[in-house]
Design a protein around this motif. Structure first.
Motif, PDB file in Angstrom:
ATOM      1  N   ARG A   5       0.802  -1.220   0.000  1.00  0.00           N
ATOM      2  CA  ARG A   5       0.000   0.000   0.000  1.00  0.00           C
ATOM      3  C   ARG A   5       0.833   1.267   0.000  1.00  0.00           C
ATOM      4  O   ARG A   5       0.345   2.341  -0.316  1.00  0.00           O
ATOM      5  N   THR A   6       2.084   1.193   0.435  1.00  0.00           N
ATOM      6  CA  THR A   6       2.852   2.416   0.558  1.00  0.00           C
ATOM      7  C   THR A   6       4.272   2.190   0.115  1.00  0.00           C
ATOM      8  O   THR A   6       4.713   1.060  -0.089  1.00  0.00           O
ATOM      9  N   GLU A 190      -8.135  -2.432   5.035  1.00  0.00           N
ATOM     10  CA  GLU A 190      -7.655  -1.052   4.959  1.00  0.00           C
ATOM     11  C   GLU A 190      -7.574  -0.444   6.354  1.00  0.00           C
ATOM     12  O   GLU A 190      -6.628   0.284   6.672  1.00  0.00           O
ATOM     13  N   GLY A 194      -4.121   0.602   7.584  1.00  0.00           N
ATOM     14  CA  GLY A 194      -4.123   2.050   7.480  1.00  0.00           C
ATOM     15  C   GLY A 194      -4.763   2.691   8.691  1.00  0.00           C
ATOM     16  O   GLY A 194      -4.601   2.232   9.816  1.00  0.00           O
ATOM     17  N   GLN A 198       0.965   6.876   9.517  1.00  0.00           N
ATOM     18  CA  GLN A 198       1.747   6.458   8.361  1.00  0.00           C
ATOM     19  C   GLN A 198       0.954   6.644   7.068  1.00  0.00           C
ATOM     20  O   GLN A 198       1.465   7.153   6.069  1.00  0.00           O
ATOM     21  N   GLU A 199      -0.312   6.240   7.075  1.00  0.00           N
ATOM     22  CA  GLU A 199      -1.147   6.386   5.885  1.00  0.00           C
ATOM     23  C   GLU A 199      -1.399   7.861   5.578  1.00  0.00           C
ATOM     24  O   GLU A 199      -1.336   8.287   4.414  1.00  0.00           O
ATOM     25  N   ARG A 200      -1.682   8.635   6.589  1.00  0.00           N
ATOM     26  CA  ARG A 200      -1.978  10.050   6.356  1.00  0.00           C
ATOM     27  C   ARG A 200      -0.752  10.787   5.812  1.00  0.00           C
ATOM     28  O   ARG A 200      -0.860  11.644   4.923  1.00  0.00           O
ATOM     29  N   SER A 202       1.609   9.343   4.074  1.00  0.00           N
ATOM     30  CA  SER A 202       1.770   8.834   2.718  1.00  0.00           C
ATOM     31  C   SER A 202       0.925   9.630   1.732  1.00  0.00           C
ATOM     32  O   SER A 202       1.375   9.971   0.632  1.00  0.00           O
ATOM     33  N   GLN A 203      -0.298   9.936   2.093  1.00  0.00           N
ATOM     34  CA  GLN A 203      -1.183  10.689   1.206  1.00  0.00           C
ATOM     35  C   GLN A 203      -0.627  12.084   0.928  1.00  0.00           C
ATOM     36  O   GLN A 203      -0.840  12.647  -0.149  1.00  0.00           O
TER      37      GLN A 203
END
Length: 955
Positions: A5-6, A190, A194, A198-200, A202-203
């Motif tokens: 995903r990242t 997800e 997520g 880390q996900e935020r 990445s965006q």
């Protein structure tokens, strides 16, 4: 199933653990003698310099365009790895299909032409294949890969494997009802991976890193609104367009007949057809950009301050001799730069918490030189400059000849080890090579050719060539700089102009690197040896137990599982349980500090360098109940391994710089730990599991401040002062007669005081009773739940089997209920543990992640499934799955050195007869519906249940 995903920028928090792990002595073996080189003639290379293809792999293509790779390999025996590789990933999705490449992967396990609904998973579980652990798949930007490990001693199961792969390749059903059930599962995946800082981050950062290319907008998990609302026709369209034979490969490696496998592939896959008027597969890339792009990103829950500098270059794929030679240069370059970064972290006040710099693949037909630094919260500028100064030092002054020679030795020994183990190589290793050949066109010349090429050409690489590489890779063009940190420290982070200034001036005033090496031997002279005073044989297990004159016991099991490996574990009872509460923090740090301080008169840097021509890793350890030495090494380096073992016990080194550096690093890591919801939650879990004993909790700054090197060193010395109660287990490729002089010299000479020590029972286990601990931390709709059952236990093989069966039955039932039926959690996990020391206890933990609103419902569902087992026991079908899985797992493990080392060591520590492993598979028949019922009633007692729940912060 999972998805990539990242990218590394968003995943760098994971690096922290590696950066603070206990250091181990990792040594390299000597350059192989030219006499040992396999002969490979120049005629094997075609005129254009292209690398040859390994003659041991059969590569073919069906008329419909499907490619196949087949190789016979007997490691492990009676097993095969079957893979379906698709040049199909999220990059191919239309705007209304975002997330459907990954969703397609899920649907392959939810019904195909020949395996409706859950029949496929059910069939494979009955055949001894675990869902998730064995049977799995992943989806990335550019590929989707299905893995299917199978037994080959069952012809029906093995042959059906090719039917399963063909069903995935072209016959997925996409039942609308199954699609709707799976929506919740994918959304929960997800949530699990997520819904975090880390996900935020990445965006925020991916558009800058990937130049707003298609890769930045096609994260494999997709978009929630699409996942919730897409129609069956939309996903069928994606499958129809892209799952087609000209974009697929079947890889089969294992213990089978190659001709038979080729026939099976032709029979199962020739009927697949490419769609009429098929779409050409677009060839996407990340376009280069002039100059430098800087991105500053923060998040409320991110606990570190870090920077990454990425200098992108066109992707290079090794297909020719020149490409292989360049791979060799890159390996040397990365090794030398890594060693320098390691030295910086051995200072008394390291300038950063973690730093790495290397050149390698990125994404979107790009390679990159990437430098990453995790900075100290109070001195981020110095951290960035120190890391970049080391990079600039390499660019300005290059590397020294002694560094270069060590790097060459390291590369050669890596290739030598692979060559020595060429007939013991695991099938999965070959699969990875063939996968990259299909996806990227990487050459697969085979280990014999690569080994010969390395030996013949390593000396052709010059130091001048190496010193030019940094200048080639380090540039201010096509460069991205990413800075990430906690939102609360936003004002302290540099702006674009400042970070560019830090990087631009980092090399001011630097001087050339000085390589501090020594030519002294590890030991000036061998110690006075002891004698073997007793010997016993266990012909059933193939072991010999020696008793030395100082009381040391040595259990030896020679094997032929690996050609070039010996494993060692030496241990004695005691551990940190013998430290007082006041001294515990110092004692808990003792092994990691001493293990990274060098030995005798040599500091860690000197030790690493002086042993660069060896292939040996030896390290001390201290647990709650034991202290010991563990290691892995080549047979040719047995004496070095024995010397290191002896020296870690008799001449440990006290290094104030290493101590202070570790204390400073750990304090810095703790500074923002409370920002991360997962860390705060884990602290509560640890408190429950240890019965609120501070020894079971993560350390604190206050406790670190009270610790001292003198206490740690003295505790370490005390724990290893008496060898009379030590047992050493040796497993691997050795002659038990020939190694005896080494054992007498280096183990028989260890000090012995006959103190007859053992551990203390500190009662560090969950408190009795039913209670709930709730942690409110985090901003996302994400809950973590752990249900912890615990209590006293009668530790023996029969009870252990029943507990293992209960664990697997619960895994099956809770996956069916919480994932498949409720669509409420992606991967519920059940772990049953049982120990004999310091007190016979068991713990059963049920863990899952879910939406906040579903916590109570899913807890109730889990407990309902438990009650069903308590009332009627497990179904025979589920018991049969457990038996099949455990039997096949045991068969594989009995051919592994690491499994035998664990078995013999645990048997010695628990005073058990290791021979019982030989009846383990037969004893699986003792598991029945009634025994699982009895086990559930006994061990899943609701009056001894701790519920630990993480919920978002209250608004």
């Amino acid at each position: 199933m999972n998805f990539n995903r990242t990218l590394s920028v968003a995943a760098l928090a994971l690096i922290i653990a590696a950066g603070t792990a206990n250091a181990q002595v990792k040594k390299r073996a000597p350059q192989p003698s030219p006499r040992n080189k396999p002969g490979i003639s120049r005629s094997q290379l075609v005129a254009d310099g292209a690398l040859p293809t390994d003659k041991n792999v059969v590569i073919g293509k069906l008329p419909n365009g499907l490619t196949y790779y087949i190789r016979h390999n007997e490691q492990p025996q009676n097993r095969a790895e079957l893979y379906l590789v698709n040049k199909v990933g999220s990059i191919l999705e239309d705007d209304n299909q975002q997330g459907l490449a990954h969703f397609t992967e899920h649907m392959a396990f939810n019904g195909t032409r020949d395996f409706p609904k859950n029949a496929l998973v059910n069939y494979l579980q009955k055949s001894g294949i675990r869902f998730g652990a064995d049977l799995n798949a992943y989806t990335s930007f550019d590929e989707t890969v299905y893995q299917l490990p199978l037994p080959t001693d069952s012809a029906a199961v093995f042959e059906n494997g090719f039917k399963i792969l063909a069903n995935w390749a072209g016959y997925v059903s996409f039942d609308p009802a199954e699609i709707d059930k799976e929506r919740g599962v994918v959304l929960e995946e997800e949530r699990l991976r997520g819904k975090n800082a880390q996900e935020r981050l990445s965006q925020q950062t991916l558009p800058a890193l990937l130049n707003n290319s298609r890769y930045a907008n096609r994260i494999p998990i997709g978009k929630e609104d699409i996942l919730k609302s897409f129609t069956p026709e939309t996903i069928k369209s994606f499958y129809h367009d892209w799952y087609r034979p000209d974009l697929q490969a079947v890889i089969a490696v294992g213990d089978f007949d190659v001709k038979r496998v080729e026939a099976l592939i032709k029979a199962n896959f020739s009927g697949l057809q490419n769609p009429p008027n098929e779409k050409p597969r677009p060839d996407y890339a990340v376009p280069p950009m002039p100059g430098t792009v800087v991105k500053i990103a923060t998040d409320k829950e991110f606990p570190y301050t870090m920077a990454q500098i990425i200098m992108k270059h066109p992707q290079r794929v090794a297909k020719t001799e020149a490409g292989l030679m360049q791979d060799m240069r890159v390996n040397l370059f990365n090794y030398m730069l890594s060693q320098r970064m390691n030295e910086l972290q051995q200072r008394p006040d390291p300038p950063f918490l973690y730093a790495r710099a290397s050149y390698g693949p990125l994404i979107g037909k790009m390679d990159a030189f990437s430098a990453v630094v995790v900075g100290k919260p109070d001195n981020f500028e110095n951290s960035v400059k120190a890391m970049m100064a080391e990079v600039e030092r390499a660019r300005k002054f290059g590397f020294t000849l002694t560094e270069f020679e060590r790097a060459r030795q390291a590369a050669l020994i890596g290739m030598q080890n692979a060559f020595y183990e060429r007939n013991k190589t695991n099938s999965a290793n070959y699969v990875r090579e063939y996968q990259q050949n299909f996806l990227k066109g990487e050459a697969i010349p085979g280990i014999e050719f690569e080994y010969n090429y390395y030996i013949s050409n390593m000396n052709k690489i010059s130091l001048e060539e190496m010193n030019a590489m940094a200048g080639k890779y380090i540039s201010d063009q096509n460069r991205t700089i990413v800075v990430q940190g906690p939102e609360k420290d936003k004002d302290k982070l540099p702006d674009e102009k400042t970070i560019l200034n830090w990087i631009g001036t980092a090399g001011n005033g630097i001087t050339a690197y000085v390589d501090n090496v020594t030519s002294k031997p590890l030991m000036e002279k061998a110690p006075q040896p002891g004698k073997i005073v007793a010997e016993t044989q266990d012909s059933t297990m193939g072991t010999t137990t020696l008793t030395l004159s100082n009381g040391v016991k040595v259990i030896m099991k020679p094997t032929d599982f690996k050609n070039d490996q010996i494993l060692l574990n030496g241990f004695a009872a005691g551990g940190t349980s013998l430290a007082s509460d006041n001294d515990y923090t110092s004692a808990s740090l003792a092994a990691s500090i001493i293990g990274s301080s060098g030995i005798s008169e040599f500091n860690q840097g000197q030790l690493d360098k002086m042993l660069a021509d060896k292939n040996v890793s030896i390290s001390p350890y201290i647990t709650e109940t034991t202290q010991g030495i563990r290691g892995v090494f080549s047979p040719r380096d047995l004496e070095t391994a024995m010397q290191l073992t002896n020296l870690y016990i008799t001449q440990p080194r006290k290094d104030q710089d290493i101590w202070q550096g570790n204390i400073n690093q750990t304090k810095a890591l703790l500074a923002n730990r409370n920002l991360d919801p997962g860390s705060v939650y884990q602290d509560t879990v640890s408190s429950v599991l240890s019965g609120n004993n501070f020894r079971g909790m993560p350390t604190t700054v206050a406790r670190l401040s009270s610790a001292s090197l003198d206490k740690a060193y003295n505790f370490y010395k005390d724990r290893f002062a008496d060898a009379s109660n030590f047992t050493f287990v040796l497993v691997g490729s050795f002659d038990p007669i020939l190694i005896r002089p080494m054992l007498e010299a280096y183990l028989g000479s260890l000090p012995s005081t006959n103190k007859k020590e053992t551990f203390r029972n500190l009662k560090m286990y969950p408190l009795p009773g039913a209670y709930t601990k709730t942690v409110n931390k985090g901003i996302d709709d994400k809950a973590n739940v752990q249900l912890i059952f615990s209590g006293p236990y009668m530790y023996n093989d029969m009870n252990n089997i029943q507990m293992d069966a209960l664990e697997e039955v619960l895994n099956i039932k809770l996956t069916e209920r919480l994932r498949e039926q409720e669509s409420g959690s992606y991967a519920p996990g059940i772990k049953a543990t049982y120990v004999k020391n310091p007190e016979s206890r068991y713990t059963v933990t049920i863990a899952f992640t879910c939406a906040t609103a579903n916590v109570d419902k899913l807890i109730a569902a889990a407990l309902e499934e438990i009650n069903k087992i308590k009332q009627t026991g497990a179904t025979q079908a589920d018991i049969d799955k457990f038996k099949a899985e455990d039997a096949r797992s045991t068969q594989v493990q009995l051919k592994q050195n690491v499994a035998w080392l664990g078995l013999l060591a645990s048997s010695a520590q628990n005073n058990e007869n290791p021979d019982q492993i030989l009846s383990h598979v037969k004893n699986l028949d003792t598991v029945t519906p009634q025994t699982t019922k009895d086990a559930a009633v006994k061990y899943l007692n609701m009056t001894n249940l701790a519920r630990v729940i993480l919920l978002p912060e209250k608004k």
